[in-house]
Scaffold this motif. Structure first.
Motif, PDB file in Angstrom:
ATOM      1  N   LEU A   1       0.823  -1.210   0.000  1.00  0.00           N
ATOM      2  CA  LEU A   1       0.000   0.000   0.000  1.00  0.00           C
ATOM      3  C   LEU A   1       0.858   1.262   0.000  1.00  0.00           C
ATOM      4  CD1 LEU A   1      -2.876  -0.977   2.440  1.00  0.00           C
ATOM      5  CD2 LEU A   1      -2.991  -0.736  -0.037  1.00  0.00           C
ATOM      6  N   LEU A   2       2.014   1.189   0.641  1.00  0.00           N
ATOM      7  CA  LEU A   2       2.914   2.336   0.658  1.00  0.00           C
ATOM      8  C   LEU A   2       3.360   2.691  -0.760  1.00  0.00           C
ATOM      9  CD1 LEU A   2       4.559   4.247   2.539  1.00  0.00           C
ATOM     10  CD2 LEU A   2       6.376   2.559   2.449  1.00  0.00           C
ATOM     11  N   LEU A   3       3.486   1.682  -1.614  1.00  0.00           N
ATOM     12  CA  LEU A   3       3.909   1.920  -2.990  1.00  0.00           C
ATOM     13  C   LEU A   3       2.742   2.272  -3.912  1.00  0.00           C
ATOM     14  CD1 LEU A   3       6.429  -1.027  -3.308  1.00  0.00           C
ATOM     15  CD2 LEU A   3       6.953   1.376  -2.925  1.00  0.00           C
ATOM     16  N   ILE A   4       1.569   1.688  -3.679  1.00  0.00           N
ATOM     17  CA  ILE A   4       0.437   1.861  -4.599  1.00  0.00           C
ATOM     18  C   ILE A   4      -0.403   3.091  -4.281  1.00  0.00           C
ATOM     19  CG2 ILE A   4      -1.744   0.823  -5.326  1.00  0.00           C
ATOM     20  CD1 ILE A   4      -0.413  -1.886  -5.110  1.00  0.00           C
ATOM     21  N   VAL A   5      -0.634   3.381  -3.021  1.00  0.00           N
ATOM     22  CA  VAL A   5      -1.564   4.451  -2.629  1.00  0.00           C
ATOM     23  C   VAL A   5      -1.148   5.830  -3.157  1.00  0.00           C
ATOM     24  CG1 VAL A   5      -2.513   5.674  -0.636  1.00  0.00           C
ATOM     25  CG2 VAL A   5      -2.513   3.191  -0.698  1.00  0.00           C
ATOM     26  N   PRO A   6       0.123   6.212  -3.138  1.00  0.00           N
ATOM     27  CA  PRO A   6       0.453   7.535  -3.690  1.00  0.00           C
ATOM     28  C   PRO A   6       0.082   7.678  -5.159  1.00  0.00           C
ATOM     29  CG  PRO A   6       2.271   6.742  -2.361  1.00  0.00           C
ATOM     30  CD  PRO A   6       1.291   5.615  -2.483  1.00  0.00           C
ATOM     31  N   ILE A   7       0.204   6.607  -5.926  1.00  0.00           N
ATOM     32  CA  ILE A   7      -0.174   6.667  -7.340  1.00  0.00           C
ATOM     33  C   ILE A   7      -1.674   6.854  -7.458  1.00  0.00           C
ATOM     34  CG2 ILE A   7      -0.252   5.347  -9.493  1.00  0.00           C
ATOM     35  CD1 ILE A   7       2.337   3.949  -8.494  1.00  0.00           C
ATOM     36  N   GLY A   8      -2.447   6.102  -6.676  1.00  0.00           N
ATOM     37  CA  GLY A   8      -3.897   6.240  -6.698  1.00  0.00           C
ATOM     38  C   GLY A   8      -4.339   7.597  -6.189  1.00  0.00           C
ATOM     39  N   GLY A   9      -3.659   8.118  -5.179  1.00  0.00           N
ATOM     40  CA  GLY A   9      -3.999   9.432  -4.645  1.00  0.00           C
ATOM     41  C   GLY A   9      -3.735  10.533  -5.654  1.00  0.00           C
ATOM     42  N   ALA A  10      -2.613  10.426  -6.391  1.00  0.00           N
ATOM     43  CA  ALA A  10      -2.302  11.429  -7.409  1.00  0.00           C
ATOM     44  C   ALA A  10      -3.332  11.383  -8.526  1.00  0.00           C
ATOM     45  CB  ALA A  10      -0.895  11.192  -7.964  1.00  0.00           C
ATOM     46  N   THR A  11      -3.764  10.180  -8.905  1.00  0.00           N
ATOM     47  CA  THR A  11      -4.779  10.044  -9.951  1.00  0.00           C
ATOM     48  C   THR A  11      -6.093  10.660  -9.501  1.00  0.00           C
ATOM     49  OG1 THR A  11      -3.725   7.997 -10.621  1.00  0.00           O
ATOM     50  CG2 THR A  11      -5.936   8.371 -11.432  1.00  0.00           C
ATOM     51  N   LEU A  12      -6.458  10.468  -8.251  1.00  0.00           N
ATOM     52  CA  LEU A  12      -7.694  11.038  -7.730  1.00  0.00           C
ATOM     53  C   LEU A  12      -7.626  12.557  -7.703  1.00  0.00           C
ATOM     54  CD1 LEU A  12     -10.448  10.452  -6.480  1.00  0.00           C
ATOM     55  CD2 LEU A  12      -9.342  10.371  -4.257  1.00  0.00           C
ATOM     56  N   VAL A  13      -6.478  13.113  -7.316  1.00  0.00           N
ATOM     57  CA  VAL A  13      -6.318  14.571  -7.302  1.00  0.00           C
ATOM     58  C   VAL A  13      -6.412  15.118  -8.716  1.00  0.00           C
ATOM     59  CG1 VAL A  13      -4.678  16.429  -6.844  1.00  0.00           C
ATOM     60  CG2 VAL A  13      -5.009  14.624  -5.150  1.00  0.00           C
ATOM     61  N   GLN A  14      -5.777  14.454  -9.668  1.00  0.00           N
ATOM     62  CA  GLN A  14      -5.842  14.914 -11.060  1.00  0.00           C
ATOM     63  C   GLN A  14      -7.279  14.842 -11.570  1.00  0.00           C
ATOM     64  OE1 GLN A  14      -3.058  12.420 -13.078  1.00  0.00           O
ATOM     65  NE2 GLN A  14      -1.283  13.643 -12.471  1.00  0.00           N
ATOM     66  N   PHE A  15      -8.018  13.820 -11.191  1.00  0.00           N
ATOM     67  CA  PHE A  15      -9.427  13.697 -11.592  1.00  0.00           C
ATOM     68  C   PHE A  15     -10.245  14.849 -11.030  1.00  0.00           C
ATOM     69  CE2 PHE A  15     -13.673  12.237 -10.313  1.00  0.00           C
ATOM     70  CZ  PHE A  15     -14.236  12.040 -11.571  1.00  0.00           C
ATOM     71  N   LEU A  16     -10.034  15.160  -9.741  1.00  0.00           N
ATOM     72  CA  LEU A  16     -10.814  16.237  -9.126  1.00  0.00           C
ATOM     73  C   LEU A  16     -10.467  17.594  -9.726  1.00  0.00           C
ATOM     74  CD1 LEU A  16     -10.746  15.090  -5.393  1.00  0.00           C
ATOM     75  CD2 LEU A  16     -12.675  15.009  -6.983  1.00  0.00           C
ATOM     76  N   VAL A  17      -9.192  17.802 -10.054  1.00  0.00           N
ATOM     77  CA  VAL A  17      -8.781  19.059 -10.681  1.00  0.00           C
ATOM     78  C   VAL A  17      -9.363  19.133 -12.097  1.00  0.00           C
ATOM     79  CG1 VAL A  17      -6.811  20.334 -11.569  1.00  0.00           C
ATOM     80  CG2 VAL A  17      -6.734  19.359  -9.269  1.00  0.00           C
ATOM     81  N   GLY A  18      -9.413  18.001 -12.783  1.00  0.00           N
ATOM     82  CA  GLY A  18      -9.895  17.977 -14.161  1.00  0.00           C
ATOM     83  C   GLY A  18     -11.384  18.244 -14.291  1.00  0.00           C
ATOM     84  N   ILE A  19     -12.183  17.878 -13.308  1.00  0.00           N
ATOM     85  CA  ILE A  19     -13.635  18.073 -13.428  1.00  0.00           C
ATOM     86  C   ILE A  19     -14.059  19.480 -13.007  1.00  0.00           C
ATOM     87  CG2 ILE A  19     -14.171  15.637 -13.179  1.00  0.00           C
ATOM     88  CD1 ILE A  19     -15.048  16.193 -10.298  1.00  0.00           C
ATOM     89  N   HIS A  20     -13.162  20.254 -12.430  1.00  0.00           N
ATOM     90  CA  HIS A  20     -13.536  21.624 -12.035  1.00  0.00           C
ATOM     91  C   HIS A  20     -13.112  22.600 -13.043  1.00  0.00           C
ATOM     92  CE1 HIS A  20     -14.307  20.001  -7.965  1.00  0.00           C
ATOM     93  NE2 HIS A  20     -15.284  20.880  -8.054  1.00  0.00           N
TER      94      HIS A  20
END
Length: 60
Positions: free
Chosen positions: A41-60
């Motif tokens: 999770l230490l390796l995977i979660v930052p990638i998923g978190g960055a993708t989620l942030v990019q998604f939220l920035v992209g929809i606004h």
């Protein structure tokens, strides 16, 4: 000044340390699995978190 109280000398013998509890084989396996999941999770979660942030920035 020294006050000689009854029972203050000789010092009592120190008690031996209590035995340390050992992990059972099952507990060791569970601990290894938990450590493995946390490292994964230490390796995977930052990638998923960055993708989620990019998604939220992209929809606004």
């Amino acid at each position: 000044m020294f006050v000689d109280l009854p029972g203050s000398w000789p010092p009592e013998d120190p008690q031996p340390d209590p035995r340390q509890r050992r992990l059972s084989v099952r507990e060791q396996k569970v601990l290894i699995w938990l450590l493995g999941v946390n490292v994964l999770l230490l390796l995977i979660v930052p990638i998923g978190g960055a993708t989620l942030v990019q998604f939220l920035v992209g929809i606004h």
